[in-house]
Scaffold this active site. Structure first.
Site, PDB file in Angstrom:
ATOM      1  N   SER A  43       4.470  -5.658   3.452  1.00  0.00           N
ATOM      2  CA  SER A  43       3.123  -5.611   4.022  1.00  0.00           C
ATOM      3  C   SER A  43       2.130  -6.287   3.085  1.00  0.00           C
ATOM      4  O   SER A  43       2.187  -7.500   2.872  1.00  0.00           O
ATOM      5  CB  SER A  43       2.739  -4.164   4.343  1.00  0.00           C
ATOM      6  OG  SER A  43       1.528  -4.097   5.064  1.00  0.00           O
ATOM      7  N   LEU A  44       1.211  -5.543   2.471  1.00  0.00           N
ATOM      8  CA  LEU A  44       0.252  -6.121   1.546  1.00  0.00           C
ATOM      9  C   LEU A  44       0.945  -6.938   0.460  1.00  0.00           C
ATOM     10  O   LEU A  44       0.432  -7.975   0.019  1.00  0.00           O
ATOM     11  CB  LEU A  44      -0.587  -5.013   0.912  1.00  0.00           C
ATOM     12  CG  LEU A  44      -1.505  -5.428  -0.234  1.00  0.00           C
ATOM     13  CD1 LEU A  44      -2.639  -6.301   0.274  1.00  0.00           C
ATOM     14  CD2 LEU A  44      -2.038  -4.207  -0.971  1.00  0.00           C
TER      15      LEU A  44
ATOM     16  N   GLN B 278       0.971 -10.303  11.228  1.00  0.00           N
ATOM     17  CA  GLN B 278       1.508  -9.195  10.429  1.00  0.00           C
ATOM     18  C   GLN B 278       0.787  -7.887  10.725  1.00  0.00           C
ATOM     19  O   GLN B 278       1.367  -6.802  10.619  1.00  0.00           O
ATOM     20  CB  GLN B 278       1.397  -9.538   8.938  1.00  0.00           C
ATOM     21  CG  GLN B 278       2.190  -8.606   8.027  1.00  0.00           C
ATOM     22  CD  GLN B 278       1.621  -8.560   6.636  1.00  0.00           C
ATOM     23  OE1 GLN B 278       0.454  -8.235   6.441  1.00  0.00           O
ATOM     24  NE2 GLN B 278       2.442  -8.886   5.650  1.00  0.00           N
TER      25      GLN B 278
ATOM     26  N   GLN C  37       0.831  -1.198   0.000  1.00  0.00           N
ATOM     27  CA  GLN C  37       0.000   0.000   0.000  1.00  0.00           C
ATOM     28  C   GLN C  37       0.869   1.252   0.000  1.00  0.00           C
ATOM     29  O   GLN C  37       1.855   1.338   0.712  1.00  0.00           O
ATOM     30  CB  GLN C  37      -0.912  -0.009   1.227  1.00  0.00           C
ATOM     31  CG  GLN C  37      -2.011   1.025   1.192  1.00  0.00           C
ATOM     32  CD  GLN C  37      -3.075   0.762   2.242  1.00  0.00           C
ATOM     33  OE1 GLN C  37      -3.123  -0.309   2.835  1.00  0.00           O
ATOM     34  NE2 GLN C  37      -3.931   1.737   2.483  1.00  0.00           N
TER      35      GLN C  37
ATOM     36  N   HIS D 224       0.223  -2.125  11.691  1.00  0.00           N
ATOM     37  CA  HIS D 224       1.403  -2.844  12.193  1.00  0.00           C
ATOM     38  C   HIS D 224       1.795  -2.391  13.606  1.00  0.00           C
ATOM     39  O   HIS D 224       2.969  -2.172  13.895  1.00  0.00           O
ATOM     40  CB  HIS D 224       2.585  -2.681  11.227  1.00  0.00           C
ATOM     41  CG  HIS D 224       2.282  -3.172   9.847  1.00  0.00           C
ATOM     42  ND1 HIS D 224       2.086  -4.505   9.560  1.00  0.00           N
ATOM     43  CD2 HIS D 224       2.111  -2.503   8.680  1.00  0.00           C
ATOM     44  CE1 HIS D 224       1.814  -4.630   8.273  1.00  0.00           C
ATOM     45  NE2 HIS D 224       1.814  -3.434   7.713  1.00  0.00           N
TER      46      HIS D 224
ATOM     47  N   ARG E 285      -8.954  -8.122   4.738  1.00  0.00           N
ATOM     48  CA  ARG E 285      -7.874  -7.393   5.428  1.00  0.00           C
ATOM     49  C   ARG E 285      -8.052  -5.895   5.264  1.00  0.00           C
ATOM     50  O   ARG E 285      -7.954  -5.118   6.226  1.00  0.00           O
ATOM     51  CB  ARG E 285      -6.528  -7.835   4.863  1.00  0.00           C
ATOM     52  CG  ARG E 285      -5.290  -7.206   5.504  1.00  0.00           C
ATOM     53  CD  ARG E 285      -4.065  -7.720   4.761  1.00  0.00           C
ATOM     54  NE  ARG E 285      -2.797  -7.371   5.388  1.00  0.00           N
ATOM     55  CZ  ARG E 285      -2.045  -6.327   5.079  1.00  0.00           C
ATOM     56  NH1 ARG E 285      -2.467  -5.466   4.140  1.00  0.00           N
ATOM     57  NH2 ARG E 285      -0.887  -6.103   5.666  1.00  0.00           N
TER      58      ARG E 285
END
Length: 281
Positions: free
Chosen positions: A87-88, A239, A9, A191, A112
């Site tokens: 991340s993503l 995560q 992202q 996070h 998510r």
């Protein structure tokens, strides 16, 4: 050895996917049907200005980078020896490694994104040239409590996350110390501890799915090590509340192969980070 990376992202942009949508009309229509909106219109025109909203950004990026991955295979590009994503982007890495199929990944990132978008009370800030341990010490000295380290991007850049009043206090502290920082355009403290309610709900959602073991190693954001057998669901849930250990992930690979090459799908930001990590910056 080749490591293929997937951006997360923040790498979204109006017009993305235009180079691959026409080649995969069936998958594009399927994704639109699953998501309940026109994926092509969202990505290429963004008429309602939704692309920057987390619940739309995440499935859109996942879908576009999935198609770019299929195109990479179609072109018979050099096979990856390992995958990693920021991340993503880790979802695209897992898709590429055969852990789940396109539809499963799409449903996972849609949920998510929905859960992360709902956690709207807070934000994130990139902080430059201050190691995480020293940064937390400085904040503590100024009485700023409640800041989490949300990401280790390079040796000279970490990301913090907190609620709005705590983040404002942190910004004031950093400004007084003349420490460079840049607030990120996100809607919540991703996070970090503040995502625990989302983690619980996502962990429950993940129980509906079964996952294969990676056919090619995938580096986990949580551990900065390759996924271990049977740990996919746990890593994806964790995560949400743990920092993205990008620096350690790249170093894990560099320590194992001096001739390692990197190829990025979805932008150049990760490649720039790798360059800095290699240079020790």
């Amino acid at each position: 050895m080749l490591a293929v990376m997937f951006a997360g992202q923040g790498s979204q942009e109006k017009g993305m996917g235009g180079e691959v949508f026409e080649r995969y009309p069936g998958l594009v229509q399927f994704a639109s049907d699953v998501l309940g909106y026109d994926l092509v219109s969202l990505c290429t025109e963004d008429p309602d200005h939704l692309l920057a909203r987390t619940e739309y950004t995440q499935p859109a990026l996942y879908a576009v980078n999935a198609l770019r991955t299929f195109e990479r295979v179609h072109r018979e590009d050099r096979p990856a020896d390992c995958y990693l994503g920021h991340s993503l982007g880790e979802y695209n890495a897992l898709l590429a490694a055969g852990v789940f199929d396109f539809e499963t990944g799409l449903r996972l990132v849609a949920k998510r994104g929905e859960l992360m978008a709902a956690a709207s009370d807070g934000g994130m800030t990139a902080v430059m040239d201050t190691p995480a341990e020293r940064l937390l010490q400085i904040l503590a000295e100024d009485g700023v409590d409640g800041v989490d380290i949300a990401g280790f991007n390079t040796g000279s850049q970490v990301v913090i996350a907190a609620t709005p009043p705590v983040l404002t206090a942190a910004h004031d502290c950093l400004a007084r110390r003349e420490i460079r920082f840049v607030p990120l355009k996100v809607s919540a403290p991703f996070h970090s501890r503040y995502m625990e309610p989302a983690r619980v709900r996502f962990a429950e959602f993940l129980t509906q799915f079964s996952f294969a073991e990676p056919a090619t190693p995938v580096i986990s954001n949580v551990t900065a090590r390759p996924y271990e057998p049977g740990q996919t669901a746990r890593m994806l849930a964790e995560q949400l509340v743990t920092p993205v250990r990008w620096t350690d992930s790249v170093r894990t690979l560099l320590d194992g192969d001096d001739g390692l090459e990197f190829d990025e799908i979805g932008g150049l930001a990760l490649s720039h980070m790798v360059y800095k990590i290699k240079a020790g910056a």
